[in-house]
Design an enzyme around this catalytic site. Sequence first.
Site, mmCIF file in Angstrom:
data_model
loop_
_atom_site.group_PDB
_atom_site.id
_atom_site.type_symbol
_atom_site.label_atom_id
_atom_site.label_comp_id
_atom_site.label_asym_id
_atom_site.label_seq_id
_atom_site.Cartn_x
_atom_site.Cartn_y
_atom_site.Cartn_z
ATOM 1 N N HIS A 193 16.068 19.230 1.836
ATOM 2 C CA HIS A 193 15.508 19.342 0.650
ATOM 3 C C HIS A 193 15.720 18.460 -0.267
ATOM 4 O O HIS A 193 14.732 17.626 -1.005
ATOM 5 C CB HIS A 193 15.479 20.665 0.186
ATOM 6 N N CYS A 516 1.962 9.459 16.442
ATOM 7 C CA CYS A 516 2.212 9.892 14.905
ATOM 8 C C CYS A 516 3.567 10.277 14.403
ATOM 9 O O CYS A 516 4.057 11.018 13.610
ATOM 10 C CB CYS A 516 1.512 11.524 14.911
#
Length: 571
Positions: A193, A516
């Site tokens: 995070h 991708c």
Amino acid sequence: MKIFLGIPAADGIGLGKAFVIPETTKKNIPQKTVREEEKDAGWKRFLSSVRAVTERLDAELEHLPKNTANKTQRDLLEAYTLMLGDPIFAAELKDSYEKSNVNIEHVVDVKASEYAEKLRNAGDDYLAERARDITDVFALVLDDMLCVREFDANDVPEGAVIVASSLSPTNTIALAKRNIAALALTEGGLSSHVVILARNYGIPAVVGINNITHQIQTGETVVVNGKTAEVIACPDDATLCEYRKKIEEEKAHEEKLKIFLTKSAETKDGTKFQLYANIGTPEEADFAVKEGADGIGLFRTEFLYMSCMRETANYAYRPFDEEVQFNAYKHALGAMNGKPVTIRTLDAGGDKLIHSADIPAAEEKNPLMGLRAVRLSLAYPQLLKTQLRALYRASIYGNLRIMLPLITTVDQVKQCKSIAKTVQSELRAENIPFNDKVPIGIMVETAAAALLSDSLAKHSDFFSIGTNDLTQYTLGIDRENPAVSGLYDEFNLAVLRLIAMTVDAAGKAGIPVSVCGEMAGKNDSVLVLSGMGLRSLSMSAKLISGIKELLSRFTIDELNAISAKHLNNLY
């Protein structure tokens, strides 16, 4: 002048005075014997601290503008609030406390550490980073219970370069408000995070620098180059001048890129490319539109799944709700206004990344090689049926494409398409409108899929090459493990051959093929991929303008020539 090399985490260049956050020593959690009659007061003290921390997090949320730019920060704070309110963890904690004869602070510390350790040992980088979240949020509770104040972001001067062993997400959020120039850390994976927040805030970051807090002092001038993973302390005048010039050039380049927001992606001589965005939430589709995306190349629904489960008090065991999914897919399709939206079916793992009534818990020695992605969906077909129902219902609101992850056999594709047919029949019987012509394609992210690509192409409407996993699985290298991350090489001949094989098979079958993985958003790899015949790339939305600008500087012949230099040993 001192130069340190780490791992690139968030792009950009930051320059400022160092602010060294001392390494956190483990809290001295007192272990005391408590009498039975004292336990009720201890439990009330714990609940009081949980309420206090929850109120602080709620206050942060209340003052956070509800826009896409703050989505990651909002999701993090909401996740922390939900962790604190998880009734299952609270029940386990209370049971342990009542059976013990020690104080509540010690029990909280032990139980939170035990849970975090299980996640670290699951063999999955994502789970290891979630262990940090558990540690962070219950550290806040313990700080409140023990009246501890270890770090205050208000002590940090604006424009500082933060040097630390590790940094909690909550501290990262607080520091971002101080307009810090960069981060130089010892710890922090690419999916942590802290790193994700740094990218969102545009803070250059380098991680993986051993013993950094003992090698740089507060007040020293520091340069952080997030692209080259260099951290330079006490730069000489020439280096300082060089980097100040680079920072000005970066700012000018960012302004220049704004003109590409509304332009199509094409080479100097007019060869067209399609640049798509990778997203993890429906709201990110709105941001992708603003960044000029030609569509969504990858919607990672596992993040949506986690959000679905959080919307109930007992979020850890909520089924994958069809209605919540339907609304999310409808939002993304509507936002793209007819542009293609490729939604990947659930890519969860057998490592208990997601706890749900739909997915029985199972211990796996090597979860990344276990019951995950399409294997999990086929093992629990109701899971896939629910998701396909939501997808087909949403299909009338835009240009939907369904993508299956971690395909390794033709039979897997056939089984998924059979379930899709069943879902279509059920929807017809219920008079629910849907588009029965939705393309179903696959991710090519293992050597098995690439080697079988000619066979798989006969049963797939499109291919999307996931270069991150393709590289890791092919080379057997964990790119987030500092001990071997230097060996991770997307340009390895084995990887390039597998990509070329897949592109060739798609071309012969007449089906679209795109990339991708992270290669799709890197300048050097885009040059190579374009020379291999790829014309569709999917990346982080914020990279799209930069890749448009890159392509506009070359003719297709020039790109082919650049690619050929890398590929001269391909065959």
